[in-house]
Design an enzyme around this catalytic site. Structure first.
Site, PDB file in Angstrom:
ATOM      1  N   ASN A   1       0.976  -0.969  -0.109  1.00 24.18           N
ATOM      2  CA  ASN A   1       0.495  -0.519  -0.612  1.00 24.18           C
ATOM      3  C   ASN A   1       1.341   1.551   0.289  1.00 24.18           C
ATOM      4  O   ASN A   1       1.546   1.886   0.961  1.00 24.18           O
ATOM      5  CB  ASN A   1      -0.613   0.166   1.338  1.00 24.18           C
ATOM      6  CG  ASN A   1      -1.790   1.080   1.709  1.00 24.18           C
ATOM      7  OD1 ASN A   1      -1.597   2.218   0.506  1.00 24.18           O
ATOM      8  ND2 ASN A   1      -2.444   1.490   2.709  1.00 24.18           N
TER       9      ASN A   1
ATOM     10  N   LYS B   1       3.274   1.309   3.006  1.00 21.87           N
ATOM     11  CA  LYS B   1       2.722   0.208   4.383  1.00 21.87           C
ATOM     12  C   LYS B   1       3.210  -1.822   3.334  1.00 21.87           C
ATOM     13  O   LYS B   1       2.434  -1.592   2.614  1.00 21.87           O
ATOM     14  CB  LYS B   1       1.371  -0.047   4.664  1.00 21.87           C
ATOM     15  CG  LYS B   1       1.043   0.938   5.615  1.00 21.87           C
ATOM     16  CD  LYS B   1      -0.006   1.759   6.484  1.00 21.87           C
ATOM     17  CE  LYS B   1      -0.350   2.599   6.263  1.00 21.87           C
ATOM     18  NZ  LYS B   1      -2.094   2.945   6.407  1.00 21.87           N
TER      19      LYS B   1
ATOM     20  N   ARG C   1      -2.323  -2.339  -3.653  1.00 19.85           N
ATOM     21  CA  ARG C   1      -3.943  -0.693  -3.590  1.00 19.85           C
ATOM     22  C   ARG C   1      -3.486  -0.116  -4.196  1.00 19.85           C
ATOM     23  O   ARG C   1      -2.240   0.433  -4.583  1.00 19.85           O
ATOM     24  CB  ARG C   1      -3.771  -0.638  -2.377  1.00 19.85           C
ATOM     25  CG  ARG C   1      -4.996   0.345  -1.966  1.00 19.85           C
ATOM     26  CD  ARG C   1      -5.347   1.032  -0.200  1.00 19.85           C
ATOM     27  NE  ARG C   1      -6.062   1.880  -0.416  1.00 19.85           N
ATOM     28  CZ  ARG C   1      -5.966   2.766   0.251  1.00 19.85           C
ATOM     29  NH1 ARG C   1      -4.701   3.138   1.389  1.00 19.85           N
ATOM     30  NH2 ARG C   1      -7.120   3.646   0.669  1.00 19.85           N
TER      31      ARG C   1
ATOM     32  N   HIS D   1     -12.787   2.903   0.180  1.00 20.40           N
ATOM     33  CA  HIS D   1     -12.748   2.191   1.211  1.00 20.40           C
ATOM     34  C   HIS D   1     -13.425   0.582   1.072  1.00 20.40           C
ATOM     35  O   HIS D   1     -13.658   0.057   1.704  1.00 20.40           O
ATOM     36  CB  HIS D   1     -13.887   2.688   1.854  1.00 20.40           C
ATOM     37  CG  HIS D   1     -12.808   4.027   3.153  1.00 20.40           C
ATOM     38  ND1 HIS D   1     -13.497   5.102   3.766  1.00 20.40           N
ATOM     39  CD2 HIS D   1     -11.475   4.176   3.330  1.00 20.40           C
ATOM     40  CE1 HIS D   1     -13.136   5.469   4.456  1.00 20.40           C
ATOM     41  NE2 HIS D   1     -11.152   5.592   4.199  1.00 20.40           N
TER      42      HIS D   1
ATOM     43  N   HIS E   1     -17.695   2.124   7.626  1.00 22.66           N
ATOM     44  CA  HIS E   1     -15.744   2.877   8.262  1.00 22.66           C
ATOM     45  C   HIS E   1     -15.732   3.775   8.973  1.00 22.66           C
ATOM     46  O   HIS E   1     -15.364   4.594   7.873  1.00 22.66           O
ATOM     47  CB  HIS E   1     -15.354   2.301   6.628  1.00 22.66           C
ATOM     48  CG  HIS E   1     -13.487   2.311   6.872  1.00 22.66           C
ATOM     49  ND1 HIS E   1     -13.145   1.265   6.637  1.00 22.66           N
ATOM     50  CD2 HIS E   1     -12.900   3.724   7.319  1.00 22.66           C
ATOM     51  CE1 HIS E   1     -11.841   1.520   6.720  1.00 22.66           C
ATOM     52  NE2 HIS E   1     -11.656   2.991   6.883  1.00 22.66           N
TER      53      HIS E   1
ATOM     54  N   GLY F   1      -9.937   8.419   7.835  1.00 32.30           N
ATOM     55  CA  GLY F   1     -11.264   8.583   6.808  1.00 32.30           C
ATOM     56  C   GLY F   1     -12.427   8.001   7.373  1.00 32.30           C
ATOM     57  O   GLY F   1     -12.231   6.722   7.966  1.00 32.30           O
TER      58      GLY F   1
ATOM     59  N   ARG G   1     -11.488  15.983   7.281  1.00 35.37           N
ATOM     60  CA  ARG G   1     -12.002  17.142   6.221  1.00 35.37           C
ATOM     61  C   ARG G   1     -13.184  17.278   6.416  1.00 35.37           C
ATOM     62  O   ARG G   1     -14.290  16.283   7.280  1.00 35.37           O
ATOM     63  CB  ARG G   1     -12.132  15.370   5.418  1.00 35.37           C
ATOM     64  CG  ARG G   1     -10.449  15.305   4.483  1.00 35.37           C
ATOM     65  CD  ARG G   1     -10.829  13.729   3.543  1.00 35.37           C
ATOM     66  NE  ARG G   1      -9.459  13.145   4.010  1.00 35.37           N
ATOM     67  CZ  ARG G   1      -9.473  11.553   3.716  1.00 35.37           C
ATOM     68  NH1 ARG G   1     -10.618  11.239   3.168  1.00 35.37           N
ATOM     69  NH2 ARG G   1      -8.806  10.502   4.298  1.00 35.37           N
TER      70      ARG G   1
ATOM     71  N   ASP H   1      -7.958  13.314  16.112  1.00 36.48           N
ATOM     72  CA  ASP H   1      -7.779  12.557  16.979  1.00 36.48           C
ATOM     73  C   ASP H   1      -8.510  12.154  17.612  1.00 36.48           C
ATOM     74  O   ASP H   1      -8.940  13.597  18.450  1.00 36.48           O
ATOM     75  CB  ASP H   1      -7.024  11.426  17.075  1.00 36.48           C
ATOM     76  CG  ASP H   1      -6.492  10.150  17.859  1.00 36.48           C
ATOM     77  OD1 ASP H   1      -7.349  10.147  18.662  1.00 36.48           O
ATOM     78  OD2 ASP H   1      -5.334   9.141  17.098  1.00 36.48           O
TER      79      ASP H   1
ATOM     80  N   GLY I   1     -10.547   2.323  13.142  1.00 35.80           N
ATOM     81  CA  GLY I   1     -10.323   2.995  14.155  1.00 35.80           C
ATOM     82  C   GLY I   1     -11.008   3.905  15.099  1.00 35.80           C
ATOM     83  O   GLY I   1     -11.030   2.379  16.707  1.00 35.80           O
TER      84      GLY I   1
ATOM     85  N   GLY J   1     -15.112   2.967  14.256  1.00 30.11           N
ATOM     86  CA  GLY J   1     -15.428   1.874  14.950  1.00 30.11           C
ATOM     87  C   GLY J   1     -15.146   0.868  15.059  1.00 30.11           C
ATOM     88  O   GLY J   1     -16.016   0.510  16.245  1.00 30.11           O
TER      89      GLY J   1
ATOM     90  N   ASN K   1     -12.923   0.921  18.314  1.00 31.14           N
ATOM     91  CA  ASN K   1     -12.191   1.099  19.580  1.00 31.14           C
ATOM     92  C   ASN K   1     -13.160   1.691  20.195  1.00 31.14           C
ATOM     93  O   ASN K   1     -12.837   2.421  21.356  1.00 31.14           O
ATOM     94  CB  ASN K   1     -10.276   1.873  19.681  1.00 31.14           C
ATOM     95  CG  ASN K   1      -9.660   0.330  18.969  1.00 31.14           C
ATOM     96  OD1 ASN K   1      -9.740   0.073  19.171  1.00 31.14           O
ATOM     97  ND2 ASN K   1      -9.180   1.040  17.567  1.00 31.14           N
TER      98      ASN K   1
ATOM     99  N   GLU L   1      -7.924  -4.769   5.131  1.00 30.82           N
ATOM    100  CA  GLU L   1      -8.193  -4.286   3.935  1.00 30.82           C
ATOM    101  C   GLU L   1      -6.878  -5.287   2.749  1.00 30.82           C
ATOM    102  O   GLU L   1      -6.489  -5.350   1.611  1.00 30.82           O
ATOM    103  CB  GLU L   1      -7.812  -3.168   3.730  1.00 30.82           C
ATOM    104  CG  GLU L   1      -8.945  -2.956   3.485  1.00 30.82           C
ATOM    105  CD  GLU L   1      -9.001  -0.962   4.220  1.00 30.82           C
ATOM    106  OE1 GLU L   1      -8.370  -0.621   5.551  1.00 30.82           O
ATOM    107  OE2 GLU L   1      -8.985  -0.126   3.216  1.00 30.82           O
TER     108      GLU L   1
HETATM  109  P1  ADP Z   1      -7.216   5.826   8.737  1.00 34.67           P
HETATM  110  O1  ADP Z   1      -7.953   6.065   8.623  1.00 34.67           O
HETATM  111  O2  ADP Z   1      -6.017   5.989   8.573  1.00 34.67           O
HETATM  112  O3  ADP Z   1      -7.138   4.169   8.201  1.00 34.67           O
HETATM  113  P2  ADP Z   1      -8.071   4.667  11.264  1.00 34.67           P
HETATM  114  O4  ADP Z   1      -8.946   3.518  10.864  1.00 34.67           O
HETATM  115  O5  ADP Z   1      -6.741   3.583  11.734  1.00 34.67           O
HETATM  116  O6  ADP Z   1      -7.149   5.909  10.198  1.00 34.67           O
HETATM  117  O7  ADP Z   1      -8.212   5.080  12.168  1.00 34.67           O
HETATM  118  C1  ADP Z   1      -7.733   6.196  12.992  1.00 34.67           C
HETATM  119  C2  ADP Z   1      -8.513   6.769  13.892  1.00 34.67           C
HETATM  120  O8  ADP Z   1      -8.522   5.924  15.066  1.00 34.67           O
HETATM  121  C3  ADP Z   1      -7.525   7.850  14.647  1.00 34.67           C
HETATM  122  O9  ADP Z   1      -7.126   8.631  14.470  1.00 34.67           O
HETATM  123  C4  ADP Z   1      -8.824   8.038  16.529  1.00 34.67           C
HETATM  124  O10 ADP Z   1      -9.342   8.501  16.009  1.00 34.67           O
HETATM  125  C5  ADP Z   1      -9.556   6.754  16.052  1.00 34.67           C
HETATM  126  N1  ADP Z   1      -8.530   5.633  17.554  1.00 34.67           N
HETATM  127  C6  ADP Z   1      -8.577   4.450  17.899  1.00 34.67           C
HETATM  128  N2  ADP Z   1      -8.660   4.385  18.946  1.00 34.67           N
HETATM  129  C7  ADP Z   1      -9.381   5.197  19.669  1.00 34.67           C
HETATM  130  C8  ADP Z   1     -10.027   5.080  20.417  1.00 34.67           C
HETATM  131  N3  ADP Z   1      -9.713   3.887  21.860  1.00 34.67           N
HETATM  132  N4  ADP Z   1     -11.000   5.899  20.994  1.00 34.67           N
HETATM  133  C9  ADP Z   1     -11.426   6.487  20.231  1.00 34.67           C
HETATM  134  N5  ADP Z   1     -10.731   6.767  19.019  1.00 34.67           N
HETATM  135  C10 ADP Z   1      -9.529   6.176  18.516  1.00 34.67           C
END
Ligand code: ADP
Length: 398
Positions: free
Chosen positions: A7, A14, A91, A180, A208, A212, A241, A283, A331, A333, A335, A384
């Protein structure tokens, strides 16, 4: 067969190696600062400590060279020779209307992808650099391109046509493509498994939501609509965004602030979203911390984010006539239990009832809805890279 998944971004790359068809992950890594001072490769053979090497890399060919060295290293490598790497899956962000599924890399295919660069100027050229570098260093290895847009090619015109003069679609390809797609396709297949249904029997809204973010309406296992558009800027609120806005804001603010089109584009892509509203961070974890301390703008950013996801869930359920399940991935969704809770709050009238106890979970496949919830809520960590490896294996062994 060992499959290398790549990727490639403009200055980062990556990668993973998976054994197929067993799907076992053998190693993963990241190259950063390609062509910039401080180039570094971070490589991890599964089950071992991370190996980090700072070494100048002037371009993507240098970067792939160091990836190959890491893969063949006698201590942290995963292959005795590159002959063991049976194929490379790449990718590719934008496949336009040309690629409704993954495809073998050929000269013709590369020419077609190059022709789409204009539609994804930040991503496709970088993806092509990665392919070129791999072809140079692995001239005899089969390669496959897996497109972020492919899954969405089943959308009907009512979903993908913008209400602009139709000639812009005909002349320039201005339409909704969606992104995505590899993730939405992966979680769709997993959701079908979890629901005990065939893929072409499931109706879903897949969310997702990471840095992003996009939602997809999946009808009979196929994409019916998705929230990202011509570019990944449309739809949900994201880290930096803006997602959906009134388009008239663009000339209004540009006039007030004396901004060029390029300035507005940067503002909407890099300075908006969660960062733009909160003024703190892109974040969600930082926003949550600030909220806990009573920061008002952080609270608004959080609420706007949740509200927009809820908006799309409702809209997409209406479009596809109800859903078997809502899926959370990526991320946020995967966590953030509090964010999932806030998104689901008020959806009970649509038959979507979150089990707050079950929701106390991170990053594992799980049903989060109550037993009597008409629509299931599923947590499915996305993968992915596995999807890319599967497509690659399938295409090169066909
Ligand atoms: P990308 O679109 O870069 O692939 P990811 O799917 O890895 O992003 O998501 C990254 C985001 O997930 C981080 O910027 C953060 O906002 C969020 N995130 C990760 N862990 C947690 C958590 N425990 N609680 C809330 N948000 C989280």
């Amino acid at each position: 067969m060992k499959v290398l998944v790549v990727n490639c971004g403009s200055s980062s790359l990556k990668y993973q190696v998976l054994d197929m068809p067993s799907e076992e992950l053998l190693c993963k890594g990241l190259v950063e600062r390609i062509g910039i001072d401080g180039s570094v490769i971070k490589h991890e053979k599964i089950g071992q400590d991370k190996f980090v090497l700072e070494v100048p890399m002037k371009d993507h060919t240098d970067a792939i060279g160091h990836v190959i060295d890491a893969l063949l290293d006698k201590d942290h490598g995963v292959a005795a020779s590159m002959d063991e790497i049976g194929a490379v899956g790449h990718r590719v962000v934008q496949g336009g209307e040309k690629f409704a599924s993954s495809a073998l890399v050929t000269d013709e295919m590369l020419k077609t992808v190059e022709g789409l660069n204009e539609l994804a100027p930040l991503h496709n050229p970088a993806n092509l650099l990665g392919i070129a570098a791999c072809k140079k260093l692995m001239p005899n290895t089969s390669m496959v391109g897996v497109f972020d847009t492919s899954f969405h090619q089943t959308m009907p015109a009512e979903s993908y046509i913008y209400a602009l003069p139709y000639e812009y679609y005909e002349k320039y390809g201005v339409r909704r493509y969606g992104f995505h797609g590899t993730s939405h396709r992966y979680v769709t297949a997993k959701a079908a498994e979890m629901l005990g249904k065939k893929v072409d029997e499931v109706n879903l809204v897949t969310c997702h939501i990471g840095n992003g973010a996009s939602c997809a309406a999946v009808k009979n296992g196929k994409c019916f609509d998705t929230s990202m558009g011509l570019t990944p800027l449309e739809g949900l609120v994201m880290g930096t965004r803006c997602g959906d806005i009134d388009p008239a804001i663009i000339p209004f603010v540009a006039g007030k602030e004396n901004m060029s089109f390029a300035d507005v584009d940067t503002m909407m892509n890099k300075k908006s979203g969660i960062l733009g509203i909160s003024g703190i961070s892109s974040d969600m974890r930082d926003v949550e911390d600030a909220m806990a301390k009573g920061d008002k703008k952080a609270q608004i950013a959080w609420d706007v984010f949740a509200h927009r996801v809820k908006h799309y869930i409702g809209a997409y359920m209406a479009e596809i006539g109800g859903a078997d399940a809502i899926v959370f991935t990526a991320g946020v969704g995967e966590n953030s239990a509090p964010m999932r809770e806030d998104i689901c709050k008020g959806l009970e009238a649509l038959g979507i009832v979150l089990d707050k106890e079950a929701n106390k979970v991170r990053g594992e496949e799980k049903v989060l809805s109550t037993a009597d919830s008409k629509v299931k809520i599923l947590l499915i960590p996305t993968n992915e890279e596995l999807m890319i490896a599967k497509d690659t294996y399938e295409i090169v062994t066909k």
